[in-house]
Design a protein around this motif. Structure first.
Motif, PDB file in Angstrom:
ATOM      1  N   ARG A 600     -62.114 -83.712 -23.509  1.00  0.00           N
ATOM      2  CA  ARG A 600     -61.634 -85.019 -23.979  1.00  0.00           C
ATOM      3  C   ARG A 600     -62.571 -85.626 -25.019  1.00  0.00           C
ATOM      4  O   ARG A 600     -62.169 -86.484 -25.796  1.00  0.00           O
ATOM      5  CB  ARG A 600     -61.487 -85.975 -22.797  1.00  0.00           C
ATOM      6  N   GLY A 601     -63.784 -85.138 -25.065  1.00  0.00           N
ATOM      7  CA  GLY A 601     -64.772 -85.740 -25.951  1.00  0.00           C
ATOM      8  C   GLY A 601     -65.245 -84.815 -27.052  1.00  0.00           C
ATOM      9  O   GLY A 601     -64.481 -84.391 -27.919  1.00  0.00           O
ATOM     10  N   SER A 602     -66.524 -84.453 -27.003  1.00  0.00           N
ATOM     11  CA  SER A 602     -67.151 -83.729 -28.119  1.00  0.00           C
ATOM     12  C   SER A 602     -66.547 -82.346 -28.336  1.00  0.00           C
ATOM     13  O   SER A 602     -66.376 -81.909 -29.481  1.00  0.00           O
ATOM     14  CB  SER A 602     -68.655 -83.599 -27.859  1.00  0.00           C
ATOM     15  N   GLY A 604     -63.453 -81.294 -27.672  1.00  0.00           N
ATOM     16  CA  GLY A 604     -62.137 -81.434 -28.299  1.00  0.00           C
ATOM     17  C   GLY A 604     -62.241 -81.798 -29.759  1.00  0.00           C
ATOM     18  O   GLY A 604     -61.501 -81.259 -30.598  1.00  0.00           O
ATOM     19  N   ARG A 605     -63.167 -82.712 -30.091  1.00  0.00           N
ATOM     20  CA  ARG A 605     -63.328 -83.089 -31.501  1.00  0.00           C
ATOM     21  C   ARG A 605     -63.832 -81.913 -32.331  1.00  0.00           C
ATOM     22  O   ARG A 605     -63.398 -81.688 -33.466  1.00  0.00           O
ATOM     23  CB  ARG A 605     -64.287 -84.275 -31.608  1.00  0.00           C
ATOM     24  N   ALA A 606     -64.759 -81.133 -31.760  1.00  0.00           N
ATOM     25  CA  ALA A 606     -65.291 -79.971 -32.484  1.00  0.00           C
ATOM     26  C   ALA A 606     -64.200 -78.927 -32.732  1.00  0.00           C
ATOM     27  O   ALA A 606     -64.132 -78.319 -33.814  1.00  0.00           O
ATOM     28  CB  ALA A 606     -66.443 -79.351 -31.695  1.00  0.00           C
ATOM     29  N   MET A 608     -60.952 -79.507 -33.023  1.00  0.00           N
ATOM     30  CA  MET A 608     -60.026 -80.008 -34.028  1.00  0.00           C
ATOM     31  C   MET A 608     -60.638 -79.949 -35.427  1.00  0.00           C
ATOM     32  O   MET A 608     -59.914 -79.831 -36.421  1.00  0.00           O
ATOM     33  CB  MET A 608     -59.594 -81.432 -33.697  1.00  0.00           C
ATOM     34  N   ARG A 609     -61.986 -80.050 -35.502  1.00  0.00           N
ATOM     35  CA  ARG A 609     -62.613 -79.889 -36.821  1.00  0.00           C
ATOM     36  C   ARG A 609     -62.474 -78.459 -37.333  1.00  0.00           C
ATOM     37  O   ARG A 609     -62.549 -78.212 -38.534  1.00  0.00           O
ATOM     38  CB  ARG A 609     -64.092 -80.268 -36.748  1.00  0.00           C
ATOM     39  N   PRO A 642     -56.379 -80.011 -26.435  1.00  0.00           N
ATOM     40  CA  PRO A 642     -56.148 -80.685 -27.726  1.00  0.00           C
ATOM     41  C   PRO A 642     -54.930 -80.161 -28.481  1.00  0.00           C
ATOM     42  O   PRO A 642     -54.412 -80.856 -29.366  1.00  0.00           O
ATOM     43  CB  PRO A 642     -57.443 -80.399 -28.503  1.00  0.00           C
ATOM     44  N   ARG A 744     -57.491 -84.769 -43.429  1.00  0.00           N
ATOM     45  CA  ARG A 744     -56.685 -85.049 -42.250  1.00  0.00           C
ATOM     46  C   ARG A 744     -55.846 -83.826 -41.885  1.00  0.00           C
ATOM     47  O   ARG A 744     -55.471 -83.044 -42.752  1.00  0.00           O
ATOM     48  CB  ARG A 744     -55.781 -86.248 -42.514  1.00  0.00           C
TER      49      ARG A 744
END
Length: 767
Positions: A600-602, A604-606, A608-609, A642, A744
């Motif tokens: 849910r945090g780091s 998932g963001r990594a 998606m990057r 994600p 984006r």
């Protein structure tokens, strides 16, 4: 003097009517001998009957002018009235009519280098079948047997127009050839041969799974059988004194005609054309039906693929236009033949109008210099030949083949990137050119290094016997051929027109830019790692590990990880499933709540990057078209959260857990390679999915088996082995890039909303 009685109301039986020369003979009979009746032996092909093939034949360019001159309806009525189809094959002719006056037997294999059993079955078995059927009928026609000028084998000097003088037992050779396939098939199934095929298949396709290995090993075995039978034919022909199995079997076919027909007291004429090429006059200048004997060599030179060639500059390249062959054949058919003395005719140019090989080269060089073939970056410059001799060309060829093989081995071991794939393409292109040169060197050596002259006295006598009012287009005087005019104005333009027509066909990459058809019975299956995200199981583990490992364990875990890398690499090379099982053991002790928090945090963001926007755009295109989109991955379900909004369905692995802690063991076998293919087949069966119209996107050679199941496979950023296979099978090859920083990614939309939005846009644009 030969007596020629023009064909008027004869019943002509023609074999090989669908072939190059056969088409031209049939057209001549229809257009210039209106009183003849014609029976043609035609075998059904697939779902098309013999009658259907005749109907298709009438659409060929060779008949166009005759049909236009009569009008389509009248011409087709003429065909229906005059042409009878006899359904059958050369070896199963069936019952022939009892009123045949002339037989023109022109059917044969068109390959110089077929497997030995196929060559004998068509040329020798076909001749046996035709003459057996004729003997069983009440017809006693004049047979014109179309052979080749090269039946005399490897020799020098003048070749007379007479029966061949060899003493080879064609029946014994035919029997040996017929049993060759059984012997080679047996040989191919011996443990030593199978072990070699399996070892090679495992080396290249081991990651794709055991069934893939078996499939490719069996394919390699059948290819070995074919190549072995080709080599049988080539070596047996050379050992008996012939250039190749084609000329050997054509020589035996002549002997069949002599023994079975002529020696039984029947009339026989043998027409021996040399290298047959496009028409000079009739049905129109340049008419040709596909590429013929010399054309691949000519076009390979025009494409710059032949830097040199082992031909003798002063050897005679004996070429003859197809309409000369047809005219001579029909003139021979109209003669009052002597049953006691078969007649032989060389329809060739070497004796009366010789074309030295260096003159042919000068013509080809001049034409492609003035009319270069297009290349991707401009035009192709053709090479200058210096005729260095066969030995020097062979040494240079062997050296270049070794260099190309070394380059391929080096590139295959490098990391797979667009650049290394481009290098591999360049090496493969070079290897293809070397294969072309090797094939042409082996195939044409006998024809461009020949010191044979075909005597044409009988053919000149036949020409002199034609009625004085015979039009030029019905004659066959080779001394009238201006070679420069024929090649520059007639033949080369004809074959390069064919080349450009073939070149304009859409390529595999061109097919990628098409609108997806709307339908609800297909799926679009996407692999995750390397296809949708620029990541893999190792990177994912390190991301999670970095956010959960206590400081006290960092050094220990890093050392253990580094020490284990070689083990993981070996497992990955052997089997994708083995690698996943082995590597996932590192998750032993991970808490599920911690993983979910990271996702849910780091983490998932990594992830998606690392997404490739092109992948998500393609997913959305499929959803817009009503396709069911599925993400399938070997990673565990906890880490793909994600991506859930972007797909209709996500299929991932699961790990065994006890009291909320991962044990390091998988809950199910990993869904990779053949397991994924089995899952996809089962899924399609349960859900009524049409796999032949479905889509698949994968990056690894381990994806090969399931990608083969769909009708529209795409290799995305593929590794070297998948890239090789994709190129061989003309699959789409896509380069999808990781998104740039601060850019984006597409937001997920459900299919209904996307479809409604598209309809609203269409409505707005139309109003």
């Amino acid at each position: 003097m030969t007596t020629i009685k023009a064909l008027s109301n004869e019943h002509v039986f023609l074999t090989g009517a669908t072939g190059f020369v056969g088409q031209a003979i049939l057209e001549r009979l229809l257009s210039s001998h209106p009183g003849t009746r014609i029976s043609i032996l035609v075998r059904g092909k697939g779902s098309t009957s013999g009658e259907g093939r005749l109907t298709n034949l009438m659409r060929k360019p060779v008949f166009a002018q005759w049909i236009d001159s009569l009008g389509k309806d009248e011409a087709l009525a003429e065909v229906a009235r005059r042409v009878t189809v006899i359904e059958g094959s050369l070896t199963e002719v069936g019952t022939l009519p009892d009123d045949i006056d002339v037989v023109i037997h022109g059917a044969s294999t068109v390959s110089f280098d077929p497997p030995i059993d196929e060559a004998f079955d068509t040329n020798v078995g076909g001749a046996t079948g035709i003459y057996t059927a004729l003997l069983e009928s009440k017809s006693r026609p004049h047979v014109v047997h179309i052979s080749t000028a090269y039946v005399g084998g490897i020799r020098k000097g003048i070749v007379p127009e007479a029966a061949l003088t060899h003493e080879v037992d064609w029946r014994a050779e035919y029997e040996a050839a017929r049993t060759a396939r059984a012997r080679v098939e047996f040989e191919s199934r011996q443990p030593e041969a199978l072990r070699a095929q399996l070892t090679a298949a495992k080396a290249r396709h081991g990651k794709a799974g055991p069934q893939a290995v078996a499939q490719f090993a069996e394919t390699a075995r059948t290819e070995w059988v074919h190549d072995r039978l080709v080599d049988y034919g080539r070596m047996r022909a050379e050992s008996l004194g012939w250039t190749d199995v084609y000329t050997l079997t054509k020589a035996f076919a002549e002997r069949v005609a002599e023994e079975m027909w002529a020696q039984a007291g029947h009339r026989l004429s043998v027409v021996r054309p040399s290298i047959i090429e496009s028409a000079l006059h009739h049905p129109f200048p340049g008419w040709i039906d596909g590429f013929k004997v010399a054309d691949p060599l000519i076009l390979a030179y025009g494409r710059g693929q032949l830097p040199d060639f082992p031909g003798l500059p002063d050897s005679i390249l004996d070429v003859i236009p197809v309409d000369f062959v047809v005219n001579a054949t029909l003139a021979a058919a109209a003669t009052k033949a002597d049953p006691a003395a078969p007649k032989y005719y060389h329809v060739s140019s070497g004796a009366s109008n010789p074309l030295p090989f260096h003159r042919m080269y000068e013509n080809v060089n001049a034409y492609f210099t003035a009319n270069p073939l297009p290349a991707e970056d401009g035009e192709i410059s053709v090479p200058l030949w210096r005729f260095p001799g066969g030995l020097r060309v062979e040494k240079a060829l062997v050296k270049r083949e070794r260099q190309a093989a070394r380059a391929e081995r080096v590139i295959t071991r490098m990391p797979t990137t667009p650049r290394t794939r481009r290098w591999l393409d360049e090496v493969k292109s070079g290897q293809h050119q070397l294969e072309v040169l090797r094939a042409f060197t082996n195939l044409y050596r006998a024809y461009v290094q020949t010191e044979i002259i075909f005597d044409d006295a009988n053919t000149r006598e036949l020409l002199a016997s034609l009625p004085k009012k015979t039009p030029e287009s019905a004659r066959f005087d080779v001394t009238d051929i201006d070679w420069e005019n024929y090649f520059q104005q007639v033949h080369f333009p004809a074959i390069t027109t064919l080349t450009r027509a073939f070149a304009n066909r859409p390529t595999a990459k061109a097919r990628t830019v098409r609108r997806l058809p709307e339908r609800s019975d297909v799926v679009a299956v996407f692999d995750l790692e390397g296809t949708v995200v620029d990541s893999n199981l190792v990177k994912q583990y390190l991301l999670l590990w970095g956010g959960t490992v206590p400081r006290s364990k960092v050094v220990h875990d890093l050392a253990n990880f580094t020490f284990s890398l070689r083990k993981y690499l070996r497992a990955e090379r052997r089997d994708r499933g083995e690698f996943i099982r082995t590597f996932m053991r590192r998750y032993e002790g991970f808490k599920i709540v911690e993983i979910e928090r990271m996702v849910r945090g780091s983490f998932g963001r990594a992830m998606m990057r690392r997404v490739m926007p092109d992948a998500l755009l393609r997913v959305q295109e499929h959803r817009n078209a009503g396709h069911r989109t599925i993400l399938v991955t070997g990673t565990i379900d906890l880490m793909v959260t994600p991506f859930l909004p972007y797909f209709d369905e996500v299929v991932a692995g699961r790990m065994h857990e006890r009291d909320g802690v991962l044990t390091g063991f998988l809950a199910d076998p990993p869904l990779v390679d053949e397991a994924r293919a089995a899952w996809l087949r089962h899924y399609a069966e349960l859900n009524g999915i049409n796999l032949s119209q479905s889509y698949g996107y994968g990056d690894s050679h381990a994806d090969l088996m399931w990608l083969q199941l769909v009708g529209n496979p795409s290799a995305v950023n593929p590794d070297v082995n998948l890239y090789k296979h994709a190129q061989e099978k003309r699959w789409n090859v896509l380069d999808w890039k990781r998104r740039a920083p601060n850019s984006r990614i597409p937001r997920p939309r459900d299919a209904a909303a996307a479809k409604q939005e598209g309809e609203e846009q269409n409505s707005t644009s139309s109003s």
